[in-house]
Design a protein around this motif. Structure first.
Motif, mmCIF file in Angstrom:
data_model
loop_
_atom_site.group_PDB
_atom_site.id
_atom_site.type_symbol
_atom_site.label_atom_id
_atom_site.label_comp_id
_atom_site.label_asym_id
_atom_site.label_seq_id
_atom_site.Cartn_x
_atom_site.Cartn_y
_atom_site.Cartn_z
ATOM 1 N N LYS A 231 26.212 52.213 47.973
ATOM 2 C CA LYS A 231 26.546 50.846 48.367
ATOM 3 C C LYS A 231 28.145 50.705 47.619
ATOM 4 C CE LYS A 231 23.341 49.108 45.076
ATOM 5 N NZ LYS A 231 22.293 48.437 44.619
ATOM 6 N N PRO A 232 28.921 51.724 47.534
ATOM 7 C CA PRO A 232 30.106 51.773 46.699
ATOM 8 C C PRO A 232 30.877 50.377 47.082
ATOM 9 C CG PRO A 232 30.177 53.719 48.303
ATOM 10 C CD PRO A 232 28.849 53.111 48.384
ATOM 11 N N ILE A 233 30.976 50.081 48.292
ATOM 12 C CA ILE A 233 31.763 48.966 48.741
ATOM 13 C C ILE A 233 31.502 47.698 48.116
ATOM 14 C CG2 ILE A 233 30.394 48.488 50.658
ATOM 15 C CD1 ILE A 233 34.002 47.891 50.689
ATOM 16 N N TYR A 234 30.112 47.517 47.706
ATOM 17 C CA TYR A 234 29.687 46.450 47.097
ATOM 18 C C TYR A 234 30.197 46.487 45.549
ATOM 19 C CZ TYR A 234 25.998 45.983 50.743
ATOM 20 O OH TYR A 234 25.583 45.839 52.013
ATOM 21 N N VAL A 235 30.326 47.511 45.067
ATOM 22 C CA VAL A 235 30.802 47.562 43.612
ATOM 23 C C VAL A 235 32.326 47.418 43.508
ATOM 24 C CG1 VAL A 235 31.007 48.941 41.658
ATOM 25 C CG2 VAL A 235 28.970 49.241 43.094
ATOM 26 N N PHE A 236 32.967 48.071 44.312
ATOM 27 C CA PHE A 236 34.480 48.042 44.240
ATOM 28 C C PHE A 236 34.875 46.764 45.003
ATOM 29 C CE2 PHE A 236 34.255 52.443 43.845
ATOM 30 C CZ PHE A 236 34.633 52.700 42.725
ATOM 31 N N GLY A 237 34.366 46.665 46.072
ATOM 32 C CA GLY A 237 34.692 45.295 47.192
ATOM 33 C C GLY A 237 34.225 43.788 46.138
ATOM 34 N N GLY A 238 33.005 43.954 45.657
ATOM 35 C CA GLY A 238 32.815 42.997 44.845
ATOM 36 C C GLY A 238 33.802 42.350 43.876
ATOM 37 N N ALA A 239 34.265 43.478 43.009
ATOM 38 C CA ALA A 239 35.304 43.446 41.937
ATOM 39 C C ALA A 239 36.711 42.870 42.624
ATOM 40 C CB ALA A 239 35.370 44.772 41.154
ATOM 41 N N GLY A 240 37.080 43.314 43.918
ATOM 42 C CA GLY A 240 38.325 43.045 44.505
ATOM 43 C C GLY A 240 38.036 41.437 45.078
ATOM 44 N N ILE A 241 36.868 40.944 45.290
ATOM 45 C CA ILE A 241 36.784 39.676 46.044
ATOM 46 C C ILE A 241 37.020 38.698 44.534
ATOM 47 C CG2 ILE A 241 35.198 37.875 46.602
ATOM 48 C CD1 ILE A 241 34.496 40.091 48.948
ATOM 49 N N ALA A 242 36.409 39.247 43.378
ATOM 50 C CA ALA A 242 36.446 38.362 42.139
ATOM 51 C C ALA A 242 38.008 38.212 41.938
ATOM 52 C CB ALA A 242 35.727 39.219 41.148
ATOM 53 N N LEU A 243 38.741 39.302 42.027
ATOM 54 C CA LEU A 243 40.127 39.194 41.527
ATOM 55 C C LEU A 243 40.930 38.423 42.511
ATOM 56 C CD1 LEU A 243 40.417 43.177 40.720
ATOM 57 C CD2 LEU A 243 41.188 41.189 39.347
ATOM 58 N N LEU A 244 40.771 38.416 43.860
ATOM 59 C CA LEU A 244 41.154 37.571 44.826
ATOM 60 C C LEU A 244 40.976 36.323 44.644
ATOM 61 C CD1 LEU A 244 41.274 39.706 48.340
ATOM 62 C CD2 LEU A 244 43.038 39.113 46.797
ATOM 63 N N GLY A 245 39.519 35.891 44.202
ATOM 64 C CA GLY A 245 39.506 34.559 43.864
ATOM 65 C C GLY A 245 40.271 34.086 42.826
ATOM 66 N N GLY A 246 40.415 34.878 41.680
ATOM 67 C CA GLY A 246 41.192 34.542 40.588
ATOM 68 C C GLY A 246 42.539 34.296 41.033
ATOM 69 N N SER A 247 43.111 35.132 41.938
ATOM 70 C CA SER A 247 44.641 35.084 42.369
ATOM 71 C C SER A 247 44.543 33.573 43.250
ATOM 72 C CB SER A 247 44.984 36.319 42.902
ATOM 73 O OG SER A 247 44.568 36.116 44.416
ATOM 74 N N GLY A 248 43.597 33.455 43.934
ATOM 75 C CA GLY A 248 43.615 32.163 44.841
ATOM 76 C C GLY A 248 43.843 30.906 43.828
ATOM 77 N N MET A 249 42.920 30.838 42.996
ATOM 78 C CA MET A 249 43.096 30.028 42.128
ATOM 79 C C MET A 249 44.476 29.706 41.318
ATOM 80 S SD MET A 249 39.428 29.071 40.585
ATOM 81 C CE MET A 249 39.006 30.645 39.627
ATOM 82 N N VAL A 250 44.948 30.774 40.843
ATOM 83 C CA VAL A 250 46.323 30.759 40.251
ATOM 84 C C VAL A 250 47.168 30.254 41.209
ATOM 85 C CG1 VAL A 250 48.054 32.207 38.873
ATOM 86 C CG2 VAL A 250 45.747 32.355 38.446
ATOM 87 N N GLY A 251 47.321 31.098 42.483
ATOM 88 C CA GLY A 251 48.247 30.578 43.588
ATOM 89 C C GLY A 251 48.051 28.900 43.789
ATOM 90 N N GLY A 252 47.015 28.456 43.910
ATOM 91 C CA GLY A 252 46.683 27.163 44.355
ATOM 92 C C GLY A 252 47.302 26.200 43.001
ATOM 93 N N PHE A 253 47.225 26.566 42.011
ATOM 94 C CA PHE A 253 47.628 25.921 40.701
ATOM 95 C C PHE A 253 48.976 25.874 40.817
ATOM 96 C CE2 PHE A 253 49.445 25.544 36.374
ATOM 97 C CZ PHE A 253 48.735 24.427 36.138
ATOM 98 N N ILE A 254 49.916 27.003 41.308
ATOM 99 C CA ILE A 254 51.318 27.121 41.265
ATOM 100 C C ILE A 254 51.765 25.849 42.266
ATOM 101 C CG2 ILE A 254 53.231 28.381 41.941
ATOM 102 C CD1 ILE A 254 51.545 30.748 40.689
#
Ligand code: UDP
Ligand code: MG
Length: 316
Positions: A231-254
């Protein structure tokens, strides 16, 4: 009771040990009510081991000698032995007289109690403290902590296996030290018995302290393969989604800062937004790639990693 046994010995420059170990093996195996063969894998020795093996071969038709084209290391030597073995039970033992063939019947008996793998435990190991015993002790402790495998001595060469154990194990790196862990990952039932151990009398040990580095690296691969290979997609994809979530919050704040509080677009936060979103997308793409690679990995027919020069057997 299983009815056929193959004993496999990897041999790299063990000229003086070979006649003695074979004699000892033969004494033990002839007592067993079981069909046996002994396979010596000559791993590119450059002493008289090849000649010694030919002598043994002339002497007995239950012996097979597999001569590898060069020195491939113990892992590939074992792989070549196993691929050439006919037995339902496979026993591996060093050719250097450090293990005792007398322990083989006990290993087999334990296997017959319903185990897939029975490992030897050199509880009174006769090796160098600093070079061998301490590094091994630490490695065994770490392996036990991580994998919860209930063995004291992964590195003991003297082991008995049901041959099916090898169907799903890929011989890679110096994996011979981790065979029980791979077997466990694949669902094998594993046990251990204490075995004798002696000092090396003839010839030299092939491993020094540098093996520690290889062991650590092999351990990383092992942990990754174990936890993530399906299940490599869960590992890398999970990290990817966490990063995108973070970027969404920062973008929303801006955006909110700009629209409602008359803030600016460009500030250090914008860079953080760009970095997080780029990394997030990269991680997801990496996960998809890893997933494709795994499919290829399982799809590709495994190739052997050693090359055999000759396989010799006395004609009946
Ligand atoms: N061996 C081998 N190929 C190698 C190194 C070792 O076939 O490249 C064999 C060696 O002849 C012996 C066994 O593997 O039968 C274990 O090696 P060694 O005794 O040197 O390891 P140690 O007991 O010192 O850990
Ligand atoms: Mg040895």
């Amino acid at each position: 009771m299983m009815s056929s046994l193959s004993v496999i010995l990897p041999v790299y420059n063990e000229e003086k040990n070979l006649p003695i170990i074979f004699q000892k093996l033969k004494e033990v195996l002839e007592q067993l009510e079981i069909d046996w063969e002994v396979i010596f894998v000559n791993d590119g020795s450059n002493d008289a081991s090849g000649k010694e093996l030919e002598k043994i071969l002339q002497d007995d038709n239950k012996v097979k000698v597999v001569n590898l084209a060069r020195n491939y290391g113990q892992t590939q030597a074992l792989a070549a032995g196993i691929d050439n073995a006919k037995g339902e039970i496979i026993v591996t033992i060093d050719a250097d007289l450090q293990n005792d063939p007398q322990d083989i019947p006990r290993l087999i008996k334990k296997l017959d109690e319903g185990y897939d793998l029975v490992s030897g435990w050199r509880f009174d190991r006769q090796d160098d403290l600093l070079l061998k015993k301490i590094p091994s002790f630490i490695a065994n402790r770490i392996s036990r902590a991580i994998t919860k495998i209930d063995l004291h001595d992964l590195g003991c060469s003297l082991k008995a296996y049901r041959r099916e154990v090898f169907d799903s194990i890929e011989f890679h790196g110096e994996i011979h030290r981790f065979l029980p862990i791979w077997a466990m990952i694949n669902g094998a039932k594993i046990s251990e018995i204490k075995v004798k151990h002696y000092k090396r009398k003839f010839g030299k040990s092939k491993y020094g302290l540098s093996r520690v580095v290889n062991v650590v690296l092999d351990m990383f691969v092992l942990i990754f393969m174990w936890k993530f290979i399906n299940k490599p997609i869960y590992v890398f994809g999970g990290a990817g989604i966490a990063l995108l979530g973070g970027s969404g919050m920062v973008g929303g704040f801006i955006i909110i800062r700009k629209l409602f509080f008359n803030g600016v677009w460009v500030s250090p936060l914008l860079f953080i937004f760009v970095i997080l979103s780029t990394m997030g997308i990269q991680f997801i793409l990496m996960g998809i790639l890893a997933d494709l690679i795994i499919r290829l990995y399982y799809g590709a027919k495994a190739k052997k990693r050693y090359c055999i020069k000759t396989v010799l057997k006395k004609k009946d």
